[in-house]
Design an enzyme around this catalytic site. Structure first.
Site, PDB file in Angstrom:
ATOM      1  N   GLU A 253     122.564  12.899  96.949  1.00 13.23           N
ATOM      2  CA  GLU A 253     123.808  13.388  96.588  1.00 13.23           C
ATOM      3  C   GLU A 253     124.349  14.714  97.481  1.00 13.23           C
ATOM      4  O   GLU A 253     123.048  14.994  98.686  1.00 13.23           O
ATOM      5  CB  GLU A 253     123.678  15.181  95.188  1.00 13.23           C
ATOM      6  N   LYS A 255     124.728  17.684  99.828  1.00 11.65           N
ATOM      7  CA  LYS A 255     124.313  18.340  99.397  1.00 11.65           C
ATOM      8  C   LYS A 255     125.587  20.494 100.009  1.00 11.65           C
ATOM      9  O   LYS A 255     125.732  19.876 101.097  1.00 11.65           O
ATOM     10  CB  LYS A 255     123.378  19.254 100.540  1.00 11.65           C
ATOM     11  N   ARG A 260     125.781  28.772  94.639  1.00 13.63           N
ATOM     12  CA  ARG A 260     125.290  27.683  93.523  1.00 13.63           C
ATOM     13  C   ARG A 260     126.024  28.766  92.672  1.00 13.63           C
ATOM     14  O   ARG A 260     126.268  29.836  91.962  1.00 13.63           O
ATOM     15  CB  ARG A 260     124.183  28.052  93.180  1.00 13.63           C
ATOM     16  N   ARG A 275     123.589  32.815  92.111  1.00  9.06           N
ATOM     17  CA  ARG A 275     121.754  32.215  92.501  1.00  9.06           C
ATOM     18  C   ARG A 275     121.278  33.199  91.982  1.00  9.06           C
ATOM     19  O   ARG A 275     119.886  33.439  91.582  1.00  9.06           O
ATOM     20  CB  ARG A 275     121.856  31.563  93.306  1.00  9.06           C
ATOM     21  N   GLU A 305     127.559  23.833  91.999  1.00  7.34           N
ATOM     22  CA  GLU A 305     127.717  24.660  93.225  1.00  7.34           C
ATOM     23  C   GLU A 305     129.610  24.497  93.459  1.00  7.34           C
ATOM     24  O   GLU A 305     130.171  23.942  93.352  1.00  7.34           O
ATOM     25  CB  GLU A 305     127.421  23.174  94.512  1.00  7.34           C
ATOM     26  N   PHE A 345     126.293  19.134  88.923  1.00  4.74           N
ATOM     27  CA  PHE A 345     125.255  18.381  89.495  1.00  4.74           C
ATOM     28  C   PHE A 345     124.133  18.343  88.291  1.00  4.74           C
ATOM     29  O   PHE A 345     123.360  17.519  88.707  1.00  4.74           O
ATOM     30  CB  PHE A 345     124.809  18.692  90.973  1.00  4.74           C
ATOM     31  N   ARG A 420     110.235  25.276  93.016  1.00  3.45           N
ATOM     32  CA  ARG A 420     110.279  24.562  94.273  1.00  3.45           C
ATOM     33  C   ARG A 420     109.629  23.232  94.612  1.00  3.45           C
ATOM     34  O   ARG A 420     108.912  23.944  94.675  1.00  3.45           O
ATOM     35  CB  ARG A 420     110.321  25.364  95.688  1.00  3.45           C
ATOM     36  N   LYS A 426     115.835  18.474 100.334  1.00  3.36           N
ATOM     37  CA  LYS A 426     117.147  19.274 100.787  1.00  3.36           C
ATOM     38  C   LYS A 426     117.136  18.432 102.480  1.00  3.36           C
ATOM     39  O   LYS A 426     116.096  19.067 102.766  1.00  3.36           O
ATOM     40  CB  LYS A 426     117.038  20.889 100.861  1.00  3.36           C
TER      41      LYS A 426
HETATM   42  P1  AMP Z   1     118.667  26.746 100.454  1.00  3.35           P
HETATM   43  O1  AMP Z   1     119.400  27.226  99.497  1.00  3.35           O
HETATM   44  O2  AMP Z   1     118.938  26.087 101.616  1.00  3.35           O
HETATM   45  O3  AMP Z   1     117.465  26.672  99.791  1.00  3.35           O
HETATM   46  O4  AMP Z   1     119.124  24.870  99.213  1.00  3.35           O
HETATM   47  C1  AMP Z   1     118.994  24.756  97.795  1.00  3.35           C
HETATM   48  C2  AMP Z   1     120.719  24.808  97.432  1.00  3.35           C
HETATM   49  O5  AMP Z   1     121.719  23.758  97.630  1.00  3.35           O
HETATM   50  C3  AMP Z   1     121.114  25.176  96.227  1.00  3.35           C
HETATM   51  O6  AMP Z   1     120.117  26.414  95.508  1.00  3.35           O
HETATM   52  C4  AMP Z   1     122.052  25.363  96.211  1.00  3.35           C
HETATM   53  O7  AMP Z   1     123.357  26.138  96.102  1.00  3.35           O
HETATM   54  C5  AMP Z   1     123.082  23.819  97.236  1.00  3.35           C
HETATM   55  N1  AMP Z   1     123.000  22.885  96.647  1.00  3.35           N
HETATM   56  C6  AMP Z   1     124.117  22.163  96.693  1.00  3.35           C
HETATM   57  N2  AMP Z   1     124.521  21.261  96.786  1.00  3.35           N
HETATM   58  C7  AMP Z   1     123.462  20.517  95.854  1.00  3.35           C
HETATM   59  C8  AMP Z   1     123.182  19.540  95.061  1.00  3.35           C
HETATM   60  N3  AMP Z   1     123.621  18.776  94.863  1.00  3.35           N
HETATM   61  N4  AMP Z   1     122.004  19.369  94.296  1.00  3.35           N
HETATM   62  C9  AMP Z   1     121.090  20.908  93.580  1.00  3.35           C
HETATM   63  N5  AMP Z   1     121.509  22.025  94.936  1.00  3.35           N
HETATM   64  C10 AMP Z   1     122.603  21.926  95.709  1.00  3.35           C
END
Ligand code: AMP
Length: 557
Positions: A253, A255, A260, A275, A305, A345, A420, A426
């Site tokens: 998917e 990102k 969030r 979040r 998101e 999602f 996690r 990611k």
């Molecule tokens: P990070 O904040 O860098 O740890 O990345 C994870 C975050 O990516 C999640 O908490 C979401 O806010 C965001 N995100 C964006 N697109 C998606 C997706 N398709 N699935 C899950 N998380 C996503």
């Protein structure tokens, strides 16, 4: 009845030891004593939160609303020592707890009151009374509310002994930090109630309050804990990965570069959580409307998101979206100015049944069934593939559209709240940034003399809930941002000495850097080369900041 004195005695005991097993045993025996006293239904939730330095359940929107200046004023009134002297003491001791203790000791001779109960004995502050007062402080609003808060605090400081006052001051400012984090409380609950740690953890992820989990554990009803509509569950988190990590078929998917949201719909009532699991419903009337009209389910919990898009069709910078989330007035005008697009999602709950133990693809089917896509609402496109070229093409599409990269999710994975793990990877192009807590600052020089110019950063040690310094940042901040930040931080000043300011740890900065080096200069043992502020992570709590272990890993240690 558990008294505040018993609580602070335990805090003192904990501060003398350092091993987490030993600390867990002390916390566990406190829980056991409370349970044996028969007051566990009322007192355990309070004590379980207080040992971690938290007053209210995480999911609750109630905030104490007491900053350093209000606290100093209350301490001054209770001790008879002037605010000026209190600030001087803060500078000397560098600690609000020590200051409260000294001020109250000095004041005891002069003006401290001893309250008597009906039998003529000195009143002892009970945990329940203390909590009720703190609740009254949190609920005070409107004109005169500052004075009301001060009076309640003055009463508490007057009733507490000087030693207890030290812990009270730290608790009120959110700085108890006796080295007890969530992990220790979780283990202590399991130990004291004779329950399985995994069961305690699971219940916590679902109801998000270790206080309530503690009571449930003593009732031996952990397996009965289920998702409660309207109360946020912990979010599933992602790990950093690379295309090389694809051993089989993954769901890919975009990102999205947004914020969030966890959405709860219960009939006609919609609540949206950030979040941090804070209730942000009031700021997002457009999203509420969208959910009411386009989500065809009676009771549902959704994950997604929210993205704000500029005139060029690209996502707006994170700061702009956060303006939507933090807005308390003129909300509709802001909704017009910065419209949000919701990309869903995941789905965790549907019409009376939890879906978190269902596999990703099964959850996705349910999600597709209940969402009626609209201009501002869609289910994130998902492509299932074992071909890294396909995944890479999608990654490039996402980047071209101004998003962050892709998420790769294991097809048969369950939704694991608060975890996690490898089930969500990611993939982003940029060097990993660090989320660090601002613990201090310096006033600027020359043209910037009235602005806070350089920020002292710290990473988090989850084992002890301590913040370990790792460096300073002054680069990447515009003049406009500097004045916004100066205003923001002025509410969180603990003490000032010349140009140096000690700050309450409340704000998280996302920091880019060129390298991480070992350094004896900072408590973390590491320093950052060329750190630069990327953005203020208003959406993250200080506990979400990067851990010292992650710093170590990134440093290649
Ligand atoms: P990070 O904040 O860098 O740890 O990345 C994870 C975050 O990516 C999640 O908490 C979401 O806010 C965001 N995100 C964006 N697109 C998606 C997706 N398709 N699935 C899950 N998380 C996503």
């Amino acid at each position: 009845m558990t008294t505040f004195r018993e609580f602070t005695d335990t805090c003192e005991e904990i501060e003398k030891i350092s091993g987490s097993l030993e600390i867990t045993a002390v916390v566990s025996s406190l829980f056991q004593r409370i349970s044996e006293s028969g007051c566990h239904e009322t007192e355990l939730p309070i004590v379980a939160r207080f040992v971690m330095g938290r007053i209210f359940p995480d999911w609750n929107a109630v905030e104490l609303g007491v900053g350093p200046s209000l606290l100093y004023e209350s301490m001054s009134r209770a001790s008879g020592i002037s605010v000026k002297e209190i600030k001087q003491l803060i500078r000397e001791t560098g600690d609000v707890g020590d200051t409260a203790k000294i001020a109250l000791e000095r004041g005891a001779a002069k003006s401290q009151t001893t309250f008597l109960d009906f039998t003529g004995a000195a009143t002892e502050l009970s945990m329940s009374d203390l909590f009720e007062r703190l609740l009254a402080i949190a609920h005070a609003s409107g004109t005169g509310s500052q004075q009301t808060k001060i009076r309640h605090l003055q009463y508490l400081f007057s009733t507490a002994s000087p030693g207890e006052s030290g812990y009270l001051a730290r608790l009120v400012l959110g700085e108890l930090r006796i080295g007890v984090g969530e992990g220790i409380v979780r283990d202590a609950i399991a130990q004291a109630a004779g329950e399985d740690v995994g069961a305690v953890e699971r219940a916590y992820m679902l109801i998000n309050d270790l206080g309530e989990v503690a009571v449930t554990a003593f009732r031996h009803d952990l397996s009965g804990v289920t998702i409660v509509i309207g109360r946020p569950i912990k979010l599933m988190l992602a790990q950093t990965g690379s295309f090389g990590d694809i051993p089989g078929t993954y769901a890919v998917e975009w990102k999205f570069d947004g914020v969030r949201v966890q959405i709860h719909k219960d009939g006609n009532i919609v609540r949206i959580f950030s979040r941090k699991l804070e209730d942000v419903t009031e700021s997002l009337p457009d999203v509420v409307k969208l959910v009411k009209s386009n989500i065809h389910a009676n009771q549902v919990i959704l994950d997604g998101e929210a993205v704000a898009v500029g005139l060029d069709g690209k996502p707006l910078p994170f700061q702009d979206i956060m303006r939507r989330f933090r807005r308390k007035y003129d909300v509709s005008a802001m909704a017009q100015k910065i419209p949000l697009y919701l990309n869903l999602f995941d789905i965790m709950y549907l019409d009376g049944a939890s879906l978190i133990d269902k596999e990703l693809l099964a959850r996705r089917e349910r999600l597709d069934e209940i969402v009626e896509p609209a201009e501002h609402l869609r289910v994130a496109e998902q492509r299932c593939t074992d071909d890294s070229d396909v995944a890479h093409a999608m990654y490039q599409e996402a980047l071209d559209a101004g998003h962050e990269g892709v998420m790769m999710k294991t097809l048969d994975s369950v939704y694991s709240p608060g975890k996690r793990g490898k089930n969500w990877l990611k993939i982003k192009p940029i060097m990993e940034t660090l989320d660090l807590v601002v613990v201090g600052a310096d006033w600027g020089e020359g043209r910037r003399a009235n602005l806070i110019g350089s920020y002292l950063l710290a990473c988090y040690d989850p084992a002890t809930s301590e913040f370990l310094e790792i460096g300073r940042v002054g680069t990447g901040i515009t003049d406009e941002q500097l004045s916004e930040l100066t205003e923001l931080f002025s509410q969180h000043v603990i003490s000032e000495e010349g140009k140096t300011i000690e700050l309450q740890p409340v704000v998280v900065f996302e920091i880019a850097y060129e390298a991480i080096q070992k350094s004896p200069h900072y408590a973390s043992g590491y320093a950052l080369r060329f750190p630069r502020l990327v953005r203020v992570r208003f959406d993250k709590t200080i506990e979400d900041a990067d851990s010292v272990e992650r710093v170590e890993r990134l440093a290649g240690g």
